[in-house]
Design an enzyme around this catalytic site. Structure first.
Site, mmCIF file in Angstrom:
data_model
loop_
_atom_site.group_PDB
_atom_site.id
_atom_site.type_symbol
_atom_site.label_atom_id
_atom_site.label_comp_id
_atom_site.label_asym_id
_atom_site.label_seq_id
_atom_site.Cartn_x
_atom_site.Cartn_y
_atom_site.Cartn_z
ATOM 1 C CG HIS A 157 -1.803 0.915 1.461
ATOM 2 N ND1 HIS A 157 -3.531 0.616 0.500
ATOM 3 C CD2 HIS A 157 -2.024 2.647 1.059
ATOM 4 C CE1 HIS A 157 -3.973 1.731 1.586
ATOM 5 N NE2 HIS A 157 -3.190 2.683 1.063
ATOM 6 C CG HIS A 216 -0.655 6.919 -1.671
ATOM 7 N ND1 HIS A 216 -2.377 7.001 -2.901
ATOM 8 C CD2 HIS A 216 -0.603 6.486 -0.868
ATOM 9 C CE1 HIS A 216 -2.643 6.947 -1.249
ATOM 10 N NE2 HIS A 216 -2.016 6.210 -0.332
ATOM 11 C CE LYS A 220 -7.104 3.208 -1.860
ATOM 12 N NZ LYS A 220 -5.909 4.408 -1.772
ATOM 13 C CG HIS A 238 -9.129 4.623 1.940
ATOM 14 N ND1 HIS A 238 -8.011 5.373 2.752
ATOM 15 C CD2 HIS A 238 -10.455 5.518 3.411
ATOM 16 C CE1 HIS A 238 -8.068 6.127 3.544
ATOM 17 N NE2 HIS A 238 -9.676 6.503 3.601
ATOM 18 C CG HIS A 256 -5.368 3.113 6.141
ATOM 19 N ND1 HIS A 256 -4.929 2.737 5.650
ATOM 20 C CD2 HIS A 256 -6.389 3.692 4.671
ATOM 21 C CE1 HIS A 256 -4.119 3.012 4.480
ATOM 22 N NE2 HIS A 256 -5.128 3.481 3.803
ATOM 23 C CG ASP A 268 -1.008 5.745 3.479
ATOM 24 O OD1 ASP A 268 -1.220 5.403 2.292
ATOM 25 O OD2 ASP A 268 -1.920 5.963 4.108
#
Length: 387
Positions: free
Chosen positions: A67, A69, A161, A200, A229, A284
């Site tokens: 996970h 970005h 996602k 998410h 999360h 994340d």
């Protein structure tokens, strides 16, 4: 005959965690793959072989961070709060040798096509990388026009996602969520991939109810739906524990420290009879960390790093006294199983030579990705093209 072109490396006398504890072993790498593990492998019979004597240091699989970005996230406070792209050195210095990229809140100025390019760039720079199509909102932004076509036809796309139970989501109907998950599942079957759906999770009181609705309205297996999360709120975490006991995977975020820090979350899950194999850990990384008040107003924003992965491992072993082979599993084997990557997350002949060298205090000393050394003495010795 010169065998140097095959990238032969012999690791001698490693305390080998595969992630199960195999004791003192030698490990032979050739062409980026593990070819042999044995108590003693004689180097003199392997011409052109580099020998690395670990003298009892820990050797374990590289981390799979599912996970991240990769092209940045954020933007919740305007364009100047868009987070930057990930640098190769940040990943490898955190022990990450395999990564899965995704989009976040901003599916408007960031696009799956750009994420695909970044994924391929990281592969060219030396680590393994995949991506998820989609973003927070539904209908999902895609490359080919549909989720199933992206997953089936694009080699690097292994799933989708979206965001649920969050004020930044698009408030998708259950039919939309079920269709998205079903498309990812079918695309995975056609493309021989995991075909997963990652959700998410926000702080909404709805918690995991949208996932329960998917299971009631569609025939997607529970093992293909991943809430992430889940340690961001106590009620959400309690719901996630039941989801895992029912056979699902749950993903704990290492960069979330409150209300439940990641090491404590893992220990609580084990104490609540959640099978260790159902727990994964991700960073994340490079995602924004916005803070909102009770009315939904943004009160602050930061950016997540990757150091929390190793810190969580250290806390599990040193503070919580969890055996290392168990502490490693949510970062290695469990993730590989969920993502259907049999060549990753384990040290075994035929697998990729993604290796971490740790000292007895769980400090990272060296990293090899597909047999190539990326970190030496805790610092990156290979950097990205423009670093």
């Amino acid at each position: 005959m010169d065998f140097s072109e095959y990238g032969l490396t012999l690791f001698k006398q490693a305390q080998l965690y595969a992630p199960e504890n195999l004791g003192r072993q030698d490990l032979l790498v050739a062409g980026g793959k593990i070819v042999a593990i044995a108590p003693h492998i004689e180097a003199t019979v392997i011409p052109g072989c580099e020998v690395i004597d670990l003298n009892g240091a820990i050797l374990c699989p590289g981390f799979i961070d599912q996970h991240v970005h990769l092209i940045g996230g954020g933007g919740e406070a305007g364009p100047h709060t868009r987070t930057p792209e990930v640098r190769l050195s940040r990943l490898v210095e955190a022990g990450v040798t395999s990564v899965v990229g995704l989009l976040g809140t901003d599916g408007i100025t960031r696009h799956p096509e750009s994420l695909l390019a970044k994924t391929r760039a990281l592969e060219a720079e030396g680590i393994s990388a995949w991506m998820l199509t989609g973003a927070y909102s539904l209908p999902s932004p895609t490359i080919t026009g549909s989720v199933d076509r992206d997953v089936a036809l694009i080699d690097k796309v292994i799933g989708v996602k979206c965001a649920i139970s969050d004020h930044r989501s698009s408030a998708p109907a259950i039919e939309q969520l079920a269709q998205m998950a079903a498309q990812a599942r079918v695309g995975g079957l056609l493309g021989a991939k995991a075909g997963i759906s990652v959700f998410h999770m926000g702080n909404s009181p709805r918690e995991l109810e949208p996932l329960r609705e998917i299971l009631r309205h569609a025939d997607v297996p529970i093992g293909k739906l991943l809430p992430t999360h889940v340690n961001r709120a106590e009620p959400l975490f309690i719901a996630a524990l039941q989801f895992a006991r029912d056979g699902g995977f749950i993903d704990i975020t290492s960069s979330i420290e409150a209300p439940i820090d990641p090491a404590t979350a893992i220990m609580r899950a084990l104490q609540a009879d959640v099978p260790l194999a159902q727990i994964t850990l991700s960073s994340d990384g490079n995602g924004s960390q916005p803070k909102f008040d009770d009315r939904g107003n943004l009160t602050g924003i930061g950016v997540a790093g990757f150091e929390s992965l190793l810190e969580t491992l250290r806390k599990l072993v040193v503070q919580h006294k969890l055996p290392l082979e168990q502490a490693l599993s949510p970062l290695t084997r469990n993730v590989a199983t969920f993502l259907d990557l049999p060549q990753k997350g384990r040290l075994a002949p035929g697998g990729d030579a993604d290796l971490l060298m740790l000292d007895d205090q769980m400090q990272l000393r060296a990293v090899w990705a597909k047999g190539k050394q990326m970190v030496r003495d805790g610092k990156a010795c290979v950097r990205g093209t423009f670093e």
